[in-house]
Design a protein around this motif. Structure first.
Motif, mmCIF file in Angstrom:
data_model
loop_
_atom_site.group_PDB
_atom_site.id
_atom_site.type_symbol
_atom_site.label_atom_id
_atom_site.label_comp_id
_atom_site.label_asym_id
_atom_site.label_seq_id
_atom_site.Cartn_x
_atom_site.Cartn_y
_atom_site.Cartn_z
ATOM 1 N N UNK A 126 -2.914 2.971 5.654
ATOM 2 C CA UNK A 126 -2.441 2.128 6.757
ATOM 3 C C UNK A 126 -3.613 1.415 7.437
ATOM 4 N N UNK A 127 -4.731 2.100 7.581
ATOM 5 C CA UNK A 127 -5.915 1.473 8.188
ATOM 6 C C UNK A 127 -6.429 0.334 7.307
ATOM 7 N N UNK A 128 -6.436 0.547 5.997
ATOM 8 C CA UNK A 128 -6.867 -0.505 5.073
ATOM 9 C C UNK A 128 -5.919 -1.703 5.165
ATOM 10 N N UNK A 129 -4.627 -1.445 5.169
ATOM 11 C CA UNK A 129 -3.648 -2.520 5.275
ATOM 12 C C UNK A 129 -3.838 -3.312 6.562
ATOM 13 N N UNK A 130 -4.065 -2.619 7.664
ATOM 14 C CA UNK A 130 -4.290 -3.280 8.939
ATOM 15 C C UNK A 130 -5.534 -4.165 8.891
ATOM 16 N N UNK A 131 -6.611 -3.628 8.302
ATOM 17 C CA UNK A 131 -7.845 -4.400 8.220
ATOM 18 C C UNK A 131 -7.671 -5.666 7.395
ATOM 19 N N UNK A 132 -6.893 -5.589 6.319
ATOM 20 C CA UNK A 132 -6.735 -6.723 5.420
ATOM 21 C C UNK A 132 -5.695 -7.728 5.917
ATOM 22 N N UNK A 133 -4.548 -7.245 6.381
ATOM 23 C CA UNK A 133 -3.445 -8.138 6.699
ATOM 24 C C UNK A 133 -3.224 -8.373 8.198
ATOM 25 N N UNK A 134 -3.836 -7.569 9.053
ATOM 26 C CA UNK A 134 -3.553 -7.617 10.490
ATOM 27 C C UNK A 134 -3.859 -8.933 11.166
ATOM 28 N N UNK A 135 -4.764 -9.705 10.604
ATOM 29 C CA UNK A 135 -5.122 -10.982 11.226
ATOM 30 C C UNK A 135 -4.422 -12.185 10.616
ATOM 31 N N UNK A 136 -3.535 -11.940 9.633
ATOM 32 C CA UNK A 136 -2.879 -13.086 8.953
ATOM 33 C C UNK A 136 -1.652 -13.547 9.696
ATOM 34 N N UNK A 194 7.352 11.783 -6.445
ATOM 35 C CA UNK A 194 7.074 11.677 -5.009
ATOM 36 C C UNK A 194 6.643 10.246 -4.716
ATOM 37 N N UNK A 195 6.715 9.892 -3.421
ATOM 38 C CA UNK A 195 6.510 8.489 -3.065
ATOM 39 C C UNK A 195 5.923 8.382 -1.664
ATOM 40 N N UNK A 196 5.076 7.379 -1.486
ATOM 41 C CA UNK A 196 4.506 7.029 -0.192
ATOM 42 C C UNK A 196 4.720 5.538 -0.011
ATOM 43 N N UNK A 197 5.381 5.153 1.077
ATOM 44 C CA UNK A 197 5.627 3.735 1.348
ATOM 45 C C UNK A 197 5.184 3.430 2.764
ATOM 46 N N UNK A 198 4.398 2.349 2.880
ATOM 47 C CA UNK A 198 3.873 1.923 4.174
ATOM 48 C C UNK A 198 4.298 0.499 4.481
ATOM 49 N N UNK A 199 4.747 0.240 5.708
ATOM 50 C CA UNK A 199 5.029 -1.150 6.080
ATOM 51 C C UNK A 199 3.715 -1.930 6.162
ATOM 52 N N UNK A 200 3.777 -3.209 5.837
ATOM 53 C CA UNK A 200 2.602 -4.087 5.891
ATOM 54 C C UNK A 200 2.887 -5.152 6.940
ATOM 55 N N UNK A 201 2.043 -5.171 7.972
ATOM 56 C CA UNK A 201 2.232 -6.105 9.076
ATOM 57 C C UNK A 201 1.110 -7.134 9.112
ATOM 58 N N UNK A 202 1.487 -8.374 9.402
ATOM 59 C CA UNK A 202 0.516 -9.421 9.670
ATOM 60 C C UNK A 202 0.293 -9.531 11.166
ATOM 61 N N UNK A 203 -0.274 -10.632 11.585
ATOM 62 C CA UNK A 203 -0.529 -10.867 13.011
ATOM 63 C C UNK A 203 0.780 -10.795 13.791
#
Length: 150
Positions: free
Chosen positions: A140-150, A104-113
């Motif tokens: 997804x919330x963790x990814x947003x917190x880390x990468x959302x402002x880059x 099984x697999x879980x894949x999330x897109x990673x977005x910057x600013x």
């Protein structure tokens, strides 16, 4: 299920002030991978050229080196910009078997600013139906917190 509040707090402390995408991906891959024994492979595929993902920092066995947006679960997440939750990879049309142990697999897109697609976070499990929507939302919330402002 991992303690996502504790994981988020740990990641926030470890990544505070860091802006290098690769350093951040390496730290997250390690922390997320060790948060649960259901995570058999945890890593990032980075957008390195149009419609192309290349292997980034990861934990686990070898991953595929290059994945086009047009193929597999990772490609579907990059192409659609949406979470891909796959309880049975054998039932996913076009699944790319980088490891024969993946069930099984879980894949999330990673977005910057500005919603710039940086890559995808790919988590594989050797167990069928290992992931829930809650896993996806918390990560997804963790990814947003880390990468959302880059």
């Amino acid at each position: 299920m991992p303690d996502y509040d504790a994981l988020a707090a740990s990641i926030a402390a470890l990544t505070h002030g860091e802006t290098d995408e690769v350093a951040l991906m390496a730290t997250l891959a390690c922390e997320i991978h060790h948060a649960s024994d259901q995570f058999d492979w945890t890593g990032f595929y980075r957008v390195t050229e149009p419609e192309t993902l290349k292997i980034g920092p990861y934990q686990g066995g070898h991953g595929c080196l290059v994945i086009p947006f047009s193929r597999g679960v990772c490609g579907a997440a990059a192409r659609s910009g949406k979470m891909q939750l796959v309880p049975d990879v054998d039932a996913f049309p076009g699944h790319i078997a980088c490891a024969s142990s993946t069930r099984s697999e879980l894949v999330l897109p990673v977005f910057g600013a500005g919603q710039r697609l940086i890559g995808v976070l790919d988590i594989d499990s050797n167990r069928p139906d290992a992931f829930t929507t809650r896993d996806g939302e918390a990560l997804a919330a963790i990814l947003h917190d880390v990468f959302g402002g880059l």
